[in-house]
Design a protein around this motif. Sequence first.
Motif, short mmCIF file in Angstrom:
data_model
loop_
_atom_site.label_atom_id
_atom_site.label_comp_id
_atom_site.label_asym_id
_atom_site.label_seq_id
_atom_site.Cartn_x
_atom_site.Cartn_y
_atom_site.Cartn_z
N ILE A 9 40.79 28.78 105.15
CA ILE A 9 41.07 27.36 105.36
C ILE A 9 42.50 27.05 104.92
O ILE A 9 43.27 26.41 105.64
CB ILE A 9 40.05 26.48 104.58
CG1 ILE A 9 38.65 26.65 105.15
CG2 ILE A 9 40.48 25.01 104.58
CD1 ILE A 9 37.55 26.08 104.26
N ARG A 22 42.76 16.45 103.82
CA ARG A 22 41.83 17.21 104.65
C ARG A 22 41.57 18.60 104.05
O ARG A 22 40.43 19.05 103.99
CB ARG A 22 42.39 17.34 106.06
CG ARG A 22 41.47 18.05 107.04
CD ARG A 22 40.28 17.26 107.41
NE ARG A 22 40.70 16.06 108.10
CZ ARG A 22 39.88 15.09 108.45
NH1 ARG A 22 38.60 15.19 108.17
NH2 ARG A 22 40.32 14.02 109.06
N CYS A 56 37.93 19.89 102.62
CA CYS A 56 37.27 21.09 103.14
C CYS A 56 36.90 22.05 102.01
O CYS A 56 35.78 22.55 101.95
CB CYS A 56 38.17 21.80 104.15
SG CYS A 56 38.34 20.98 105.73
#
Length: 177
Positions: free
Chosen positions: A102, A123, A127
Amino acid sequence: MNTLLLTLVKTMFGSQFDKAEKLLGETPDPLLVYGVEVSIQMYIAELSEPLRELYVVGYSLPTTSEYIYMSTAQKIQHIFSQYIKEAELKDFYEMDIASAGITRGFMAKKCDLYFTMENKLRRLLKCCFTLYKVPEAKQEEVIGQILKMDLKPIAEKIIEDTVRKAEEGFESVLAEK
């Protein structure tokens, strides 16, 4: 080449959690340390194209990524074990592989008009925190604290120090020859 790259990755990753802890002072919230450490990485990658490439390659190649997973699994366990009580070190190692993927993806994408640094950090942290089962309210609290911090000058200083160390190392290698 792999040895040189591994040395560079070790230099970049070796003290990042320590720097985040020092920045936050005495007994900081481990979740905040994680968030600051990851956010500083994002700023460094955004501000320096060569270091962005180093991070992305470091998170991608087997030798360097394995170093990253092995060196951070225990730290990740310390930070997130309160949210995933049944998980063992091997579980955090495996989850670190996911969170590194990620992180690499967010690092590789340079900010633009729509994908601002604030949006990127929000973001990315969302995550990763969700992966580690951090409760929503705690996620928002920590992300809010991080977004209020001015981490760009810290990243600029780390870049400056990294470039200086690299130049000194290169000069010493040339002097030996």
